[in-house]
Write a protein that holds these residues in place. Structure first.
Motif, short mmCIF file in Angstrom:
data_model
loop_
_atom_site.label_atom_id
_atom_site.label_comp_id
_atom_site.label_asym_id
_atom_site.label_seq_id
_atom_site.Cartn_x
_atom_site.Cartn_y
_atom_site.Cartn_z
N GLU A 20 9.40 51.52 92.35
CA GLU A 20 9.27 50.62 93.31
C GLU A 20 8.67 49.25 93.05
OE1 GLU A 20 7.49 50.25 97.84
OE2 GLU A 20 8.75 52.12 97.45
N GLY A 21 7.54 49.46 92.24
CA GLY A 21 6.80 48.18 91.75
C GLY A 21 7.45 47.35 90.86
N TYR A 22 8.34 48.05 90.36
CA TYR A 22 9.29 47.29 88.91
C TYR A 22 10.46 46.47 89.61
CZ TYR A 22 6.68 50.23 85.70
OH TYR A 22 5.60 50.87 84.92
N VAL A 23 10.81 46.49 90.86
CA VAL A 23 12.01 45.90 91.38
C VAL A 23 11.62 44.57 91.70
CG1 VAL A 23 13.32 46.03 93.55
CG2 VAL A 23 12.69 48.26 92.60
N GLY A 24 12.73 43.73 91.62
CA GLY A 24 12.50 42.12 92.13
C GLY A 24 12.97 41.30 90.98
N ASP A 25 13.34 41.56 89.77
CA ASP A 25 13.65 40.78 89.06
C ASP A 25 14.94 40.89 88.28
OD1 ASP A 25 11.30 38.84 89.08
OD2 ASP A 25 10.11 40.44 88.19
N GLY A 26 15.73 41.57 88.81
CA GLY A 26 17.09 41.93 88.37
C GLY A 26 17.18 43.41 87.54
N ILE A 27 18.23 43.83 87.63
CA ILE A 27 18.17 45.17 86.97
C ILE A 27 17.96 45.19 85.29
CG2 ILE A 27 20.42 46.94 86.20
CD1 ILE A 27 21.51 46.21 88.95
N GLY A 28 18.24 44.17 84.57
CA GLY A 28 17.87 44.09 83.25
C GLY A 28 16.46 44.37 82.96
N LYS A 29 15.51 43.52 84.10
CA LYS A 29 14.24 43.94 83.96
C LYS A 29 13.79 45.22 84.42
CE LYS A 29 12.19 39.84 82.52
NZ LYS A 29 11.34 39.54 81.66
N LEU A 30 14.35 45.66 85.38
CA LEU A 30 14.07 46.96 85.79
C LEU A 30 14.24 48.03 84.77
CD1 LEU A 30 13.41 48.92 88.21
CD2 LEU A 30 15.85 48.92 88.72
N VAL A 31 15.19 47.95 84.09
CA VAL A 31 15.41 49.02 82.72
C VAL A 31 14.45 48.92 81.90
CG1 VAL A 31 17.07 49.63 81.25
CG2 VAL A 31 18.04 49.17 83.40
N HIS A 32 13.90 47.69 81.34
CA HIS A 32 13.14 47.30 80.48
C HIS A 32 11.66 47.93 80.88
CE1 HIS A 32 14.59 44.74 77.27
NE2 HIS A 32 14.88 43.95 78.28
N ARG A 33 11.43 47.77 82.18
CA ARG A 33 10.21 48.29 82.93
C ARG A 33 10.02 49.92 83.01
NH1 ARG A 33 10.13 43.42 87.44
NH2 ARG A 33 9.22 41.71 86.20
#
Length: 186
Positions: free
Chosen positions: A2-15
């Motif tokens: 949940e804390g990794y959400v908000g900047d798009g799926i690409g960033k979410l996958v990196h995080r």
């Protein structure tokens, strides 16, 4: 997650792969993760997703005023449109913009400026409703009124403590926007 959400799926996958908000995964590992995530997410878009309480009522009230409603998300446009369709909300919106719709996504003001241009309105006459830092910053940069919600991923109490992320209004439900737009009785 949940804390990794908000900047798009690409960033979410990196995080998720690195377990860090700012690190990037190795390109080959990220690509595998991204492809896996996209397929899984596409196949299960609305399995566990439901509109927040009073969302449909709030959208119906705003639509009754003849106000064009727009979704501006950092989620991919095709997934956002399909999710709204599956949730029965797509028909409320005049325009749906995803994080991949334009060269820049929130917190850039470009998506809001684009929506204003498409709708033929001044950004100063728009209200950006959101739950995140990106939403508030994009609204301020575009010259829109920013409305933070107390539901969602962001912590409006925390965001309100910083001038850069303090919304103009804070609401607990979408019908409150309708109520705030009604003429005040003397």
């Amino acid at each position: 997650i949940e804390g990794y959400v908000g900047d798009g799926i690409g960033k979410l996958v990196h995080r998720v792969i690195t377990n860090d908000r700012d690190q990037e995964a190795a390109p080959d590992l990220w690509e595998k993760g991204f492809v896996f995530y996209m397929k899984y997410y596409r196949d299960h878009l609305s399995d566990f997703t439901r509109p927040y309480s009073e969302t449909e009522a709030g959208l119906a009230l705003l639509k009754s005023l003849g106000i064009p409603l727009v979704v501006i998300t950092n989620k991919n446009e095709i997934l956002a449109a399909e999710l709204l369709k599956q949730l029965g909300l797509a028909d409320y919106f005049s325009l749906i913009l995803g994080g991949d719709s334009l060269p820049e996504k929130k917190p850039s003001p470009l998506p809001l400026q684009h929506a204003a241009e498409v709708l033929g309105i001044d950004p100063a006459n728009m209200i950006m409703v959101g739950d995140s830092r990106n939403d508030i910053i994009a609204a301020k940069a575009a010259g829109c009124l920013s409305v933070g919600v107390t539901f969602g991923y962001g912590d409006m109490t925390l965001l309100s403590q910083d001038k850069a992320t303090k919304p103009d209004w804070i609401i607990g439900s979408l019908p409150e926007i309708y109520e705030n737009l009604q003429p005040k009785k003397a």
